[in-house]
Enzyme design. Structure first.
Site, mmCIF file in Angstrom:
data_model
loop_
_atom_site.group_PDB
_atom_site.id
_atom_site.type_symbol
_atom_site.label_atom_id
_atom_site.label_comp_id
_atom_site.label_asym_id
_atom_site.label_seq_id
_atom_site.Cartn_x
_atom_site.Cartn_y
_atom_site.Cartn_z
ATOM 1 N N ARG A 183 0.817 -1.217 0.000
ATOM 2 C CA ARG A 183 0.000 0.000 0.000
ATOM 3 C C ARG A 183 0.853 1.272 0.000
ATOM 4 O O ARG A 183 0.514 2.271 0.635
ATOM 5 C CB ARG A 183 -0.965 0.008 1.193
ATOM 6 C CG ARG A 183 -1.924 -1.167 1.226
ATOM 7 C CD ARG A 183 -2.868 -1.166 0.027
ATOM 8 N NE ARG A 183 -3.734 -2.336 0.060
ATOM 9 C CZ ARG A 183 -3.492 -3.480 -0.585
ATOM 10 N NH1 ARG A 183 -2.385 -3.590 -1.319
ATOM 11 N NH2 ARG A 183 -4.325 -4.488 -0.528
ATOM 12 N N SER A 232 -11.509 0.515 2.524
ATOM 13 C CA SER A 232 -10.826 0.034 3.730
ATOM 14 C C SER A 232 -10.251 1.210 4.507
ATOM 15 O O SER A 232 -9.543 2.044 3.952
ATOM 16 C CB SER A 232 -9.709 -0.936 3.359
ATOM 17 O OG SER A 232 -10.229 -2.114 2.794
ATOM 18 N N GLU A 302 -5.360 3.676 6.193
ATOM 19 C CA GLU A 302 -5.233 3.474 4.753
ATOM 20 C C GLU A 302 -5.918 4.624 4.023
ATOM 21 O O GLU A 302 -5.464 5.063 2.976
ATOM 22 C CB GLU A 302 -5.846 2.134 4.338
ATOM 23 C CG GLU A 302 -5.662 1.812 2.865
ATOM 24 C CD GLU A 302 -6.005 0.376 2.527
ATOM 25 O OE1 GLU A 302 -6.542 0.157 1.424
ATOM 26 O OE2 GLU A 302 -5.743 -0.526 3.348
#
Length: 324
Positions: A183, A232, A302
């Protein structure tokens, strides 16, 4: 009370803006362009006509003025005090191209929805893109955060990325230049991705369709896809799942004002009605604090949080219960 002054900034850019073809909006409401439907004003929003227009505009903006880019507004939480400087919102007309450019290669503009590249790959029998069918958002965001799902990641498919920096200079980055990890990309934060080339492999269309259907069914079953959500909320810690940690700490269904951790998937934060940016972020930090207390693990956001707090409504990480 308004915390930004877009007209003043626009005036400071001078007469050069008359040659700009894109749309410039002072004091632009961010709650209209983000999936959470919350947050304050962007001091100045610019929607470039194309890459040339983007380059020309950036050359007008003084270096001390902050510049950030958004795509379709997913994975983004805007604070209620607004965003100082310039927010660049890429348009589908200038940055939504999608085409086959060679054997098993696809060119995609930064604002192209992730699911569209999966659909094109299916049409041409190109494997390796099925996972994009389950990722909300656009290609630019996928490039920036190495988006992934259902066993696939962006870094596996990227060949080269085209970008413009803060000063309006153009760049072409290889997969190695992007420096991908979970990520994350090591590419300079000021780079605005305009498009990228991806590569897959020959695969039977029936197999691709089967994999995409599995992704769709899974997403519809376990994610609140019809709610106002950014996707998310927290990254999965190594060897663990964020949703499981949240659930074990009692966070499933937790509400603060109009903000809620989804009862369906508790790593998804949703705006149940008229939640403010403050309520959404405060809920997130409350959950982080509870998980830290319960398991000793510090969840990392995130979702990208941007902008200023309203005076008197500042929020500390973990609500001040740990050194964030």
């Amino acid at each position: 009370m308004k915390q930004v002054n877009g007209q003043k900034l626009l005036d400071a850019l001078g007469n050069g803006v008359s040659a700009i073809r894109g749309r410039i909006t002072p004091d632009a409401p961010m709650d209209r362009v983000t999936w959470f439907r919350a947050g304050g004003l962007a001091e100045l929003m610019f929607q470039p006509h194309d890459t040339d227009d983007l380059v020309a505009f950036l050359k007008l903006v003084p270096e001390e003025v902050p510049v950030m880019v958004i795509g379709v507004g997913s994975n983004l939480l805007v604070r209620d005090g607004g965003i100082p400087g310039v927010v660049i919102r890429l348009s589908a007309k200038g940055f939504g191209d999608l085409e086959i450019v060679g054997e098993n290669r696809i060119k995609a503009g930064a604002i192209c929805p992730d699911k569209n590249i999966a659909a094109m790959a299916l049409d041409h029998g190109i494997g390796g893109f099925y996972f994009y069918y389950g990722i909300p958002g656009s290609i630019g965001g996928a490039l920036r955060m190495n988006a992934g799902a259902n066993g696939g990641e962006t870094r596996e498919r990227v060949v080269e990325v085209h970008a413009v920096d803060r000063r309006g200079n153009r760049h072409v980055l290889s997969n190695a230049d992007m420096g991908y990890s979970y990520r994350h990309t090591a590419a300079a934060k000021d780079l605005i991705f305009t498009h990228a080339i991806f590569e897959g492999f020959p695969e039977d269309k029936a197999k691709i369709r089967h994999d995409m259907d599995a992704v769709r069914q899974h997403r519809e079953t376990v994610q609140p896809i019809r709610e106002k959500t950014g996707g998310s909320t927290f990254k999965n810690p190594e060897g663990n799942s964020a949703w499981k940690l949240i659930d074990e700490a009692g966070g499933r269904g937790m509400m603060i004002g109009g903000a809620q951790m989804s009862p369906l998937h508790c790593n998804f934060m949703i705006n149940t009605g008229q939640a403010s940016g403050y309520e959404l972020e405060y809920l997130g930090e409350t959950v982080r604090a509870q998980v830290l207390e319960h398991s000793g693990i510090k969840l990392e956001w995130e979702i990208k949080r941007i902008g200023k707090f309203m005076p008197g409504y500042e929020i500390k990480e973990f609500l001040g219960r740990a050194d964030g």
